[in-house]
Design an enzyme around this catalytic site. Structure first.
Site, mmCIF file in Angstrom:
data_model
loop_
_atom_site.group_PDB
_atom_site.id
_atom_site.type_symbol
_atom_site.label_atom_id
_atom_site.label_comp_id
_atom_site.label_asym_id
_atom_site.label_seq_id
_atom_site.Cartn_x
_atom_site.Cartn_y
_atom_site.Cartn_z
ATOM 1 N N SER B 151 -34.903 12.932 32.725
ATOM 2 C CA SER B 151 -34.786 14.376 32.512
ATOM 3 C C SER B 151 -35.289 14.737 31.113
ATOM 4 O O SER B 151 -36.403 14.339 30.756
ATOM 5 C CB SER B 151 -33.336 14.814 32.738
ATOM 6 O OG SER B 151 -33.257 16.213 32.905
ATOM 7 N N ASP B 310 -34.378 15.768 44.430
ATOM 8 C CA ASP B 310 -34.209 16.437 43.126
ATOM 9 C C ASP B 310 -34.845 17.825 43.209
ATOM 10 O O ASP B 310 -36.057 17.945 43.368
ATOM 11 C CB ASP B 310 -34.895 15.587 42.046
ATOM 12 C CG ASP B 310 -34.753 16.178 40.640
ATOM 13 O OD1 ASP B 310 -34.288 17.323 40.507
ATOM 14 O OD2 ASP B 310 -35.121 15.475 39.681
ATOM 15 N N HIS B 343 -31.108 15.450 41.299
ATOM 16 C CA HIS B 343 -31.547 15.172 39.929
ATOM 17 C C HIS B 343 -30.683 14.089 39.273
ATOM 18 O O HIS B 343 -31.169 13.267 38.506
ATOM 19 C CB HIS B 343 -31.480 16.470 39.123
ATOM 20 C CG HIS B 343 -32.096 16.378 37.762
ATOM 21 N ND1 HIS B 343 -33.427 16.082 37.557
ATOM 22 C CD2 HIS B 343 -31.573 16.548 36.518
ATOM 23 C CE1 HIS B 343 -33.695 16.074 36.256
ATOM 24 N NE2 HIS B 343 -32.586 16.346 35.598
#
Lengths: 363, 363
Positions: B151, B310, B343
């Site tokens: 991320s 995600d 995610h």
């Protein structure tokens, strides 16, 4: 063409008996705001009920005197439009629990003389429908040519057609769902937490304290609004445009999409009440008509429409409705329409959408 | 196997010169919290930098004495694990702007003796990287065997490898993005509005007033959390289970997914600061390294990993990075891993994921 200048009317639907709700509570006084467009035929067989979504109201078409904008579904309803008012008598009511003329949690409880607040009973989609049924009774309409609704509006149409199919010849459900997913419920739950945990919510008695959970309601609306549009739409509309120059940054709104959301959130405060937001989002979470409404012979012919970029109630929700209806042997057609505008597409006019509604009403 | 008991250490990285930021401001005193695992080889050629995501900290692996839970990436880092501490010397730093030991908006401004609050300068991902660079300088590490991040962590790795490729032999970016979409920015903007417009935010001076924008920060976290998981995961974990019986309803948390979100929001308040949330989300919105970092010869070998469920940074973001790297003639591999966890998968262990990391580090 527009239906022209219209006025919202009101009627009391508890004049003969109180309204008993699914939760067991009774409401002794229920007033309903509604509008009608077009003329009821002598045979009373051309009525079309329009059901609004979460934050809609009775003003679906035409203009209020002096207003700047027409009703929320004016592109669909009017002379020569998909819901043709030259042909149909259209009825639109503000939902029970709402804040635009119909009795809701902000109304005065006749038993106490104070606003209901959180003492207002919890609502089921079946309760929303029960009130509309009483409105039709008062208007002398025993059978609908069609019922039409988008999102929560489509959920009402589904509930009604399963409960009392003999009263609805055609049902049009746009971007609807028969059962929310855990993600749907989660998103609504965040919005409700934003409102109920706002210190100015004051246990729902904010009006008595001269305050309002503006912060929470604004955040709830901003969040919901992101889920009503699509990334495709936001890219097309705003891209990455921003106020600041290269190398410049700020924490407050800078990108155009941020200003847009801020505007959506702030303007919502002028037209909607926090308690109604709670009371009308919650029935969606519990909605499960294929589990709660007993199977019976249904003559209603269903038309389902979904949109390919809708991620609030994606096409899978409409396919689920289609499969459940088919399992009960009920006639149903479904079409997915290509539209960049996400869930909000039901309020807009992507190619093919309005024709499907018109065709179904003409069947 | 775990790296065992570890301790967070601190060092000052402005002892020789102040830190000049992209926005032009200077920070005279920057302290960094960091942890290391494994042993630095005599040749100093086995260092792996781990970059944390939005709400992470320096404690990536092992246990703090007396703690109940290991570091946030303990499943990836340790003896015999994908980032093998028998072989690698792993460094993990808390980000500039954070609230877990590194200087951030909650730190004392030496110029005023008060907390910075909103006087803390805005950060660019390049600033986060500049601080990490100084940490490595202090540790005497001129070249990294690899940099690894998920991320926002992956965004730092990307920034660094484009800026100073001679220093990073291998880059692993998991569930990262080189450019947020307007929808990504919109979702972060709602979270920031929830915090900054909370009456208890007090213009960022809440600590001095003995309050905290708890309501806004909790809502921000609840919202973000919904975007970190997937509907698939929520269905599997919670389904439609709820406390109330049939026909019973309530406005407050009832469905299990609601209790889960409430817990996520509330527990976050114990470990994260509202100002850091603002200062670390914003650099992501402006991140655009392929536009801002000049093209140069890059010897770093990239490995990109994304997850099929995600929806915060879907695979399209990784494909965009892959294409931009390939256009610059940079070696890159991308794999989409099947995982139900959205995610958040980068913190978990869906089949195939850790092997890809291990393989890339072994190349």
């Amino acid at each position: 063409m527009s239906v022209g200048i219209v006025e919202t009317q009101r009627l009391v639907v508890t004049d003969t008996e109180p309204l008993r709700l699914v939760c067991g509570a009774e409401l002794a006084h229920v007033e309903v705001a509604y509008e009608t467009y077009g003329v009821l035929s002598p045979a009373r067989d051309n009525a079309v009920l329009v059901c609004h979504a979460l934050t809609g109201d009775a003003h679906a078409a035409g203009m209020h005197a002096g207003a700047a904008k027409p009703g929320w579904w004016d592109n669909l309803i009017g002379p020569g439009k998909a819901v043709d008012t030259d042909r149909f008598f259209v009825i639109s009511t503000n939902l029970l629990g709402g804040c635009a003329g119909t009795t809701g949690p902000g109304s005065t409880d006749p038993a106490t003389g104070r606003a209901y607040g959180l003492d207002f009973p919890l609502l089921d989609v079946a309760d929303l429908v029960a009130v509309q049924r009483r409105v039709l009774d008062r208007l002398g309409i025993t059978r609908l040519h069609a019922a039409v609704g988008g999102s929560l509006g489509g959920m009402q149409v589904l509930q009604w057609a399963l409960e009392e199919p003999e009263r609805i010849e055609r049902a049009v459900l746009v971007a609807a769902s028969a059962r929310l997913t855990p993600e749907n419920i989660a998103l609504s739950s965040v919005a409700r937490a934003a409102i109920m945990e706002d210190p100015d919510f004051r246990g729902g008695r904010y009006a008595e304290h001269g305050v309002s959970p503006r912060h929470g309601l604004k955040v709830a609306r901003m969040l919901a609004h992101v889920t009503y549009v699509s990334d495709t739409a936001l890219r097309a509309k705003f891209g990455h445009r921003r106020d600041s120059g290269p190398g410049d940054m700020r924490l407050t709104a800078d990108f155009e999409v941020e200003h847009y959301l801020q505007h959506q959130g702030t303007s919502f405060l002028e037209r909607f009440d926090a308690l109604s937001y709670l009371y009308l989002t919650r029935p969606m979470d519990y909605f499960d008509p294929f589990a709660t409404v007993a199977e019976r012979e249904v003559g209603t012919r269903f038309r389902l429409i979904s949109f390919d970029t809708d991620w609030r109630f994606p096409t899978a929700h409409s396919l689920h409705i289609r499969d459940c209806l088919a399992e009960r042997g009920i006639a149903v057609d479904h079409t997915e329409i290509a539209s960049p505008w996400g869930h909000d597409s039901f309020l807009l006019q992507p190619p093919g959408y309005h024709d499907l509604v018109a065709d179904h009403l003409a069947r």
